[in-house]
Design a protein around this motif. Structure first.
Motif, PDB file in Angstrom:
ATOM      1  N   VAL A  54       0.855  -1.196   0.000  1.00  0.00           N
ATOM      2  CA  VAL A  54       0.000   0.000   0.000  1.00  0.00           C
ATOM      3  C   VAL A  54       0.888   1.242   0.000  1.00  0.00           C
ATOM      4  O   VAL A  54       2.045   1.190   0.414  1.00  0.00           O
ATOM      5  CB  VAL A  54      -0.929   0.059   1.241  1.00  0.00           C
ATOM      6  CG1 VAL A  54      -2.019  -0.974   1.144  1.00  0.00           C
ATOM      7  CG2 VAL A  54      -0.135  -0.082   2.518  1.00  0.00           C
ATOM      8  N   CYS A  55       0.293   2.315  -0.451  1.00  0.00           N
ATOM      9  CA  CYS A  55       0.990   3.600  -0.452  1.00  0.00           C
ATOM     10  C   CYS A  55       1.099   4.107   0.985  1.00  0.00           C
ATOM     11  O   CYS A  55       0.128   4.101   1.730  1.00  0.00           O
ATOM     12  CB  CYS A  55       0.215   4.603  -1.306  1.00  0.00           C
ATOM     13  SG  CYS A  55       0.783   6.290  -1.128  1.00  0.00           S
ATOM     14  N   GLY A  56       2.297   4.553   1.375  1.00  0.00           N
ATOM     15  CA  GLY A  56       2.493   5.032   2.737  1.00  0.00           C
ATOM     16  C   GLY A  56       1.877   6.398   2.981  1.00  0.00           C
ATOM     17  O   GLY A  56       1.713   6.832   4.121  1.00  0.00           O
ATOM     18  N   GLU A  57       1.485   7.081   1.893  1.00  0.00           N
ATOM     19  CA  GLU A  57       0.931   8.424   2.026  1.00  0.00           C
ATOM     20  C   GLU A  57      -0.597   8.380   2.066  1.00  0.00           C
ATOM     21  O   GLU A  57      -1.214   8.892   2.987  1.00  0.00           O
ATOM     22  CB  GLU A  57       1.419   9.273   0.841  1.00  0.00           C
ATOM     23  CG  GLU A  57       1.095  10.741   0.945  1.00  0.00           C
ATOM     24  CD  GLU A  57       1.873  11.415   2.061  1.00  0.00           C
ATOM     25  OE1 GLU A  57       3.018  11.007   2.326  1.00  0.00           O
ATOM     26  OE2 GLU A  57       1.317  12.367   2.664  1.00  0.00           O
ATOM     27  N   CYS A  58      -1.214   7.752   1.038  1.00  0.00           N
ATOM     28  CA  CYS A  58      -2.675   7.780   0.946  1.00  0.00           C
ATOM     29  C   CYS A  58      -3.281   6.424   1.304  1.00  0.00           C
ATOM     30  O   CYS A  58      -4.499   6.290   1.351  1.00  0.00           O
ATOM     31  CB  CYS A  58      -3.120   8.193  -0.459  1.00  0.00           C
ATOM     32  SG  CYS A  58      -2.745   6.981  -1.732  1.00  0.00           S
ATOM     33  N   HIS A  59      -2.457   5.422   1.546  1.00  0.00           N
ATOM     34  CA  HIS A  59      -2.882   4.098   2.018  1.00  0.00           C
ATOM     35  C   HIS A  59      -3.783   3.347   1.037  1.00  0.00           C
ATOM     36  O   HIS A  59      -4.486   2.430   1.433  1.00  0.00           O
ATOM     37  CB  HIS A  59      -3.544   4.190   3.391  1.00  0.00           C
ATOM     38  CG  HIS A  59      -2.670   4.867   4.397  1.00  0.00           C
ATOM     39  ND1 HIS A  59      -1.488   4.316   4.847  1.00  0.00           N
ATOM     40  CD2 HIS A  59      -2.786   6.075   5.002  1.00  0.00           C
ATOM     41  CE1 HIS A  59      -0.910   5.152   5.698  1.00  0.00           C
ATOM     42  NE2 HIS A  59      -1.675   6.239   5.811  1.00  0.00           N
ATOM     43  N   PHE A  64       6.107   4.599  -7.896  1.00  0.00           N
ATOM     44  CA  PHE A  64       5.362   5.728  -7.333  1.00  0.00           C
ATOM     45  C   PHE A  64       3.883   5.355  -7.231  1.00  0.00           C
ATOM     46  O   PHE A  64       3.378   4.569  -8.039  1.00  0.00           O
ATOM     47  CB  PHE A  64       5.523   6.975  -8.216  1.00  0.00           C
ATOM     48  CG  PHE A  64       6.942   7.448  -8.303  1.00  0.00           C
ATOM     49  CD1 PHE A  64       7.500   8.188  -7.264  1.00  0.00           C
ATOM     50  CD2 PHE A  64       7.726   7.135  -9.399  1.00  0.00           C
ATOM     51  CE1 PHE A  64       8.815   8.604  -7.334  1.00  0.00           C
ATOM     52  CE2 PHE A  64       9.046   7.557  -9.470  1.00  0.00           C
ATOM     53  CZ  PHE A  64       9.595   8.296  -8.429  1.00  0.00           C
ATOM     54  N   CYS A  65       3.182   5.917  -6.258  1.00  0.00           N
ATOM     55  CA  CYS A  65       1.753   5.671  -6.093  1.00  0.00           C
ATOM     56  C   CYS A  65       0.993   6.249  -7.288  1.00  0.00           C
ATOM     57  O   CYS A  65       1.244   7.378  -7.701  1.00  0.00           O
ATOM     58  CB  CYS A  65       1.263   6.319  -4.806  1.00  0.00           C
ATOM     59  SG  CYS A  65      -0.516   6.247  -4.597  1.00  0.00           S
ATOM     60  N   THR A  66       0.046   5.467  -7.836  1.00  0.00           N
ATOM     61  CA  THR A  66      -0.714   5.943  -9.002  1.00  0.00           C
ATOM     62  C   THR A  66      -1.750   6.970  -8.586  1.00  0.00           C
ATOM     63  O   THR A  66      -2.309   7.665  -9.428  1.00  0.00           O
ATOM     64  CB  THR A  66      -1.435   4.773  -9.686  1.00  0.00           C
ATOM     65  OG1 THR A  66      -2.260   4.120  -8.712  1.00  0.00           O
ATOM     66  CG2 THR A  66      -0.447   3.773 -10.260  1.00  0.00           C
ATOM     67  N   GLN A  67      -2.063   7.092  -7.306  1.00  0.00           N
ATOM     68  CA  GLN A  67      -3.112   7.999  -6.849  1.00  0.00           C
ATOM     69  C   GLN A  67      -2.560   9.340  -6.376  1.00  0.00           C
ATOM     70  O   GLN A  67      -3.133  10.382  -6.651  1.00  0.00           O
ATOM     71  CB  GLN A  67      -3.908   7.367  -5.702  1.00  0.00           C
ATOM     72  CG  GLN A  67      -4.531   6.035  -6.050  1.00  0.00           C
ATOM     73  CD  GLN A  67      -5.609   6.154  -7.109  1.00  0.00           C
ATOM     74  OE1 GLN A  67      -6.369   7.107  -7.114  1.00  0.00           O
ATOM     75  NE2 GLN A  67      -5.673   5.181  -8.014  1.00  0.00           N
ATOM     76  N   CYS A  68      -1.440   9.314  -5.662  1.00  0.00           N
ATOM     77  CA  CYS A  68      -0.948  10.567  -5.079  1.00  0.00           C
ATOM     78  C   CYS A  68       0.497  10.859  -5.454  1.00  0.00           C
ATOM     79  O   CYS A  68       1.040  11.895  -5.056  1.00  0.00           O
ATOM     80  CB  CYS A  68      -1.109  10.545  -3.562  1.00  0.00           C
ATOM     81  SG  CYS A  68       0.053   9.448  -2.748  1.00  0.00           S
ATOM     82  N   GLY A  69       1.148   9.973  -6.200  1.00  0.00           N
ATOM     83  CA  GLY A  69       2.497  10.243  -6.661  1.00  0.00           C
ATOM     84  C   GLY A  69       3.580  10.064  -5.625  1.00  0.00           C
ATOM     85  O   GLY A  69       4.747  10.382  -5.856  1.00  0.00           O
ATOM     86  N   HIS A  70       3.219   9.530  -4.481  1.00  0.00           N
ATOM     87  CA  HIS A  70       4.179   9.329  -3.396  1.00  0.00           C
ATOM     88  C   HIS A  70       5.284   8.357  -3.822  1.00  0.00           C
ATOM     89  O   HIS A  70       5.023   7.368  -4.504  1.00  0.00           O
ATOM     90  CB  HIS A  70       3.414   8.781  -2.183  1.00  0.00           C
ATOM     91  CG  HIS A  70       4.276   8.422  -1.031  1.00  0.00           C
ATOM     92  ND1 HIS A  70       4.973   9.356  -0.312  1.00  0.00           N
ATOM     93  CD2 HIS A  70       4.535   7.210  -0.469  1.00  0.00           C
ATOM     94  CE1 HIS A  70       5.632   8.734   0.655  1.00  0.00           C
ATOM     95  NE2 HIS A  70       5.388   7.434   0.581  1.00  0.00           N
ATOM     96  N   ASP A  71       6.511   8.637  -3.412  1.00  0.00           N
ATOM     97  CA  ASP A  71       7.639   7.756  -3.715  1.00  0.00           C
ATOM     98  C   ASP A  71       7.577   6.552  -2.767  1.00  0.00           C
ATOM     99  O   ASP A  71       7.825   6.681  -1.570  1.00  0.00           O
ATOM    100  CB  ASP A  71       8.948   8.536  -3.523  1.00  0.00           C
ATOM    101  CG  ASP A  71      10.158   7.665  -3.862  1.00  0.00           C
ATOM    102  OD1 ASP A  71       9.957   6.495  -4.259  1.00  0.00           O
ATOM    103  OD2 ASP A  71      11.294   8.161  -3.726  1.00  0.00           O
TER     104      ASP A  71
HETATM  105 ZN   LIG Z   1      -0.675   7.260  -2.535  1.00  0.00          ZN
END
Ligand SMILES: [Zn+2]
Ligand SMILES: [Zn+2]
Length: 182
Positions: free
Chosen positions: A146-151, A160-167
């Motif tokens: 899971v993305c650590g930023e938007c989960h 990179f996260c496809t939803q928020c671009g988080h590395d």
């Molecule tokens: Zn994300």
């Protein structure tokens, strides 16, 4: 050889091949029922129905076989559904009823369209886990990346996260959930 933690620990059984698994999904009662129904159909076509015309024999054989296999496979299907619902955490009584009541196998079709994914078990604490869970609800064992930023869920190959671009490399996710190591 699989590491020990991947075994289905709670069931206490050693892992079987997928073929064994599918065969064990058909309970004995439905096999017996299938044989009885097949035999019953032969009885109807060759004993109960008029059978004095010998030129009709090939047709009778064919019809008996066709109807016999049809009802027999229906019994096997019912048996399969009765076990399949349990490993998916669905209502056994309801789905057996749907399969019996809706005619011509429509109930079974509906079942296969609507059935839930098979429950798996947490490798860490053996709690039952649905396919949509990212974390074990009991011990927080991470099941999928899971993305650590938007989960939101990400793919194991994503950088990179496809939803928020988080590395995603910054998240420190467990190595087994990452393709690209450090
Ligand atoms: Zn994300
Ligand atoms: Zn767990």
């Amino acid at each position: 050889m699989m590491p020990e933690w991947m075994w289905p620990a709670a069931s206490g059984k050693e892992p079987n091949s997928p073929g064994d698994e599918d065969l064990r999904m058909i309970p004995r009662w439905s096999m017996v029922l299938a044989i009885l129904l097949f035999a019953g159909m032969q009885y109807i076509f060759h004993v109960v129905m008029p059978h004095h015309k010998h030129e009709m024999l090939p047709l009778r054989l064919m019809m008996g076989y066709a109807w016999g296999s049809l009802v027999a496979s229906y019994a096997l299907l019912l048996g399969y559904v009765s076990r399949d619902v349990k490993r998916r955490g669905m209502s056994a009584g309801l789905w057996m009823l749907v399969c019996v009541v809706l005619p011509g196998g429509i109930g079974a079709v509906v079942y296969f369209m609507l059935r839930q994914p098979v429950l798996s078990r947490c490798p860490n604490c053996t709690t039952e886990i649905a396919a949509t869970y990212h974390f074990c609800p009991q011990c927080q064992f991470q099941m999928s990346p899971v993305c650590g930023e938007c989960h939101r869920g990400v793919k194991i190959t994503d950088v990179f996260c496809t939803q928020c671009g988080h590395d995603l490399a910054q998240d420190g996710a467990p190595a087994r959930l990452r393709v690209y190591g450090d």
